[in-house]
Scaffold this motif. Structure first.
Motif, PDB file in Angstrom:
ATOM      1  N   PHE A   4       0.875  -1.163   0.000  1.00  0.00           N
ATOM      2  CA  PHE A   4       0.000   0.000   0.000  1.00  0.00           C
ATOM      3  C   PHE A   4       0.916   1.218   0.000  1.00  0.00           C
ATOM      4  O   PHE A   4       1.703   1.413   0.934  1.00  0.00           O
ATOM      5  N   LEU A 179      -2.696  -8.164   2.267  1.00  0.00           N
ATOM      6  CA  LEU A 179      -3.507  -7.234   1.483  1.00  0.00           C
ATOM      7  C   LEU A 179      -4.786  -6.805   2.192  1.00  0.00           C
ATOM      8  O   LEU A 179      -5.156  -5.628   2.174  1.00  0.00           O
ATOM      9  N   ASP A 180      -5.479  -7.741   2.829  1.00  0.00           N
ATOM     10  CA  ASP A 180      -6.725  -7.382   3.511  1.00  0.00           C
ATOM     11  C   ASP A 180      -6.469  -6.362   4.618  1.00  0.00           C
ATOM     12  O   ASP A 180      -7.250  -5.425   4.808  1.00  0.00           O
ATOM     13  N   ARG A 183      -5.700  -2.968   2.974  1.00  0.00           N
ATOM     14  CA  ARG A 183      -6.903  -2.312   2.452  1.00  0.00           C
ATOM     15  C   ARG A 183      -7.698  -1.646   3.570  1.00  0.00           C
ATOM     16  O   ARG A 183      -8.226  -0.544   3.410  1.00  0.00           O
ATOM     17  N   ALA A 186      -5.789   1.421   4.584  1.00  0.00           N
ATOM     18  CA  ALA A 186      -5.896   2.465   3.567  1.00  0.00           C
ATOM     19  C   ALA A 186      -7.245   3.172   3.632  1.00  0.00           C
ATOM     20  O   ALA A 186      -7.325   4.398   3.474  1.00  0.00           O
ATOM     21  N   THR A 187      -8.303   2.423   3.866  1.00  0.00           N
ATOM     22  CA  THR A 187      -9.637   3.023   3.978  1.00  0.00           C
ATOM     23  C   THR A 187      -9.700   4.006   5.143  1.00  0.00           C
ATOM     24  O   THR A 187     -10.250   5.107   5.022  1.00  0.00           O
ATOM     25  N   LEU A 203      -8.433   5.979  -3.273  1.00  0.00           N
ATOM     26  CA  LEU A 203      -7.639   4.759  -3.431  1.00  0.00           C
ATOM     27  C   LEU A 203      -7.685   4.304  -4.880  1.00  0.00           C
ATOM     28  O   LEU A 203      -8.686   4.481  -5.568  1.00  0.00           O
ATOM     29  N   HIS A 206      -7.331  -0.894  -5.284  1.00  0.00           N
ATOM     30  CA  HIS A 206      -7.627  -1.642  -4.061  1.00  0.00           C
ATOM     31  C   HIS A 206      -8.834  -2.549  -4.190  1.00  0.00           C
ATOM     32  O   HIS A 206      -9.046  -3.428  -3.356  1.00  0.00           O
ATOM     33  N   ASP A 207      -9.643  -2.346  -5.230  1.00  0.00           N
ATOM     34  CA  ASP A 207     -10.942  -3.016  -5.343  1.00  0.00           C
ATOM     35  C   ASP A 207     -10.814  -4.372  -6.034  1.00  0.00           C
ATOM     36  O   ASP A 207     -10.464  -4.431  -7.220  1.00  0.00           O
ATOM     37  N   GLY A 214      -8.246  -6.478  -8.705  1.00  0.00           N
ATOM     38  CA  GLY A 214      -7.531  -5.824  -7.612  1.00  0.00           C
ATOM     39  C   GLY A 214      -6.032  -5.984  -7.785  1.00  0.00           C
ATOM     40  O   GLY A 214      -5.550  -6.981  -8.313  1.00  0.00           O
ATOM     41  N   PHE A 218      -1.333  -1.304  -4.418  1.00  0.00           N
ATOM     42  CA  PHE A 218      -2.328  -0.268  -4.655  1.00  0.00           C
ATOM     43  C   PHE A 218      -1.905   1.028  -3.980  1.00  0.00           C
ATOM     44  O   PHE A 218      -0.941   1.055  -3.201  1.00  0.00           O
TER      45      PHE A 218
END
Length: 268
Positions: A4, A179-180, A183, A186-187, A203, A206-207, A214, A218
């Motif tokens: 990230f 990654l989870d 994410r 990052a949110t 972002l 990230h999706d 994804g 990201f």
């Protein structure tokens, strides 16, 4: 595992570029000033696996903008100013990786960490992966014709170390992890920036439901993706391959049937 990259705290020091080159033995790439910004590596290539972009913007902005430099002219709550958008770019390690789909030798593989790695000793230099990448990341070295890109320091991951670029980043702009978890982090970061008035924070990659499933790398951006040289809606370039193969198989079967019927008719 993945990256990230929070561009809002990138200071453009290029420590990640240097660390990447030193650890991976990436050749020197010319160090030619582009004339467009304070940048001497221009973009990602076979000899630049991490690239820090410098993007200068002149605008009337508020007081909460990251990387803001004021000119001194003031008008109420805003200043006439410019800001640097600095961002460390890298291979995106797509969930649906077109480069992996088209590689005929198995030189490109999906690692146990979910990353996409090129094995240089297996690459035959065919170059199919170069146009397949929706981000234009993969590149050939002109001296031997093989392709190279970020491996997310696969050798370091195998012994429990984080990638060299993330290790060297002094501001934690480059963050490495599951990654989870990244994410979620990052949110929360975007929500905090919005609360601080940086409403353009967003972002990118990230999706998991986007056109590449994804990205494993990201970004948090402070402007539209195109400003950073990123495609606004990337799609895996091999998405239509299964349908194309089915149509080709049906066409071949049809031609074979026509040939058999023609041969049977000729014997009569």
């Amino acid at each position: 595992m993945g990256f990230f990259t929070d561009t809002s705290v990138c200071i453009g020091c290029k420590a990640c570029e240097v660390a990447c080159k030193e650890w991976n033995g990436v050749p020197e790439d010319g160090l030619v000033w582009t004339g467009h910004s304070h940048d001497n590596s221009q973009g990602l290539s076979a000899d630049t696996w991490r690239h820090v972009a410098f993007i200068e913007q002149r605008a009337t902005v508020g007081h909460h903008q990251p990387n803001l430099q004021r000119t001194g002219a003031s008008d109420g709550d805003t200043d006439q100013a410019f800001r640097w958008l600095m961002a460390s770019d890298v291979c995106k390690h797509c969930t649906h990786a077109a480069c992996l789909d088209v590689c005929p030798t198995g030189a490109i593989f999906r690692s146990e960490f979910g990353t996409v790695v090129v094995q240089a000793d297996v690459c035959n230099g065919c170059g199919y992966c170069v146009p397949a990448c929706p981000y234009g990341v993969i590149d050939k070295r002109p001296d031997d014709g093989r392709v190279f890109k970020c491996t997310l320091c696969y050798d370091r991951l195998q012994v429990g170390q984080e990638p060299a670029c993330a290790k060297a980043c002094p501001t934690d702009s480059i963050q490495f992890g599951v990654l989870d978890d990244l994410r979620e982090r990052a949110t929360l970061r975007v929500e905090r920036l919005h609360a601080d008035g940086v409403t353009e924070a967003r972002l990118y990659g990230h999706d998991p439901s986007d056109g590449v499933g994804g990205d494993g790398a990201f970004f948090l951006l402070l402007d539209e993706p195109e400003v950073y040289g990123l495609p606004p809606a990337p799609v895996v370039t091999t998405a239509d391959l299964p349908a194309m193969w089915r149509h080709s198989a049906l066409a071949a079967a049809g031609l074979l049937l026509i040939g058999l019927l023609s041969a049977a008719g000729a014997r009569r």
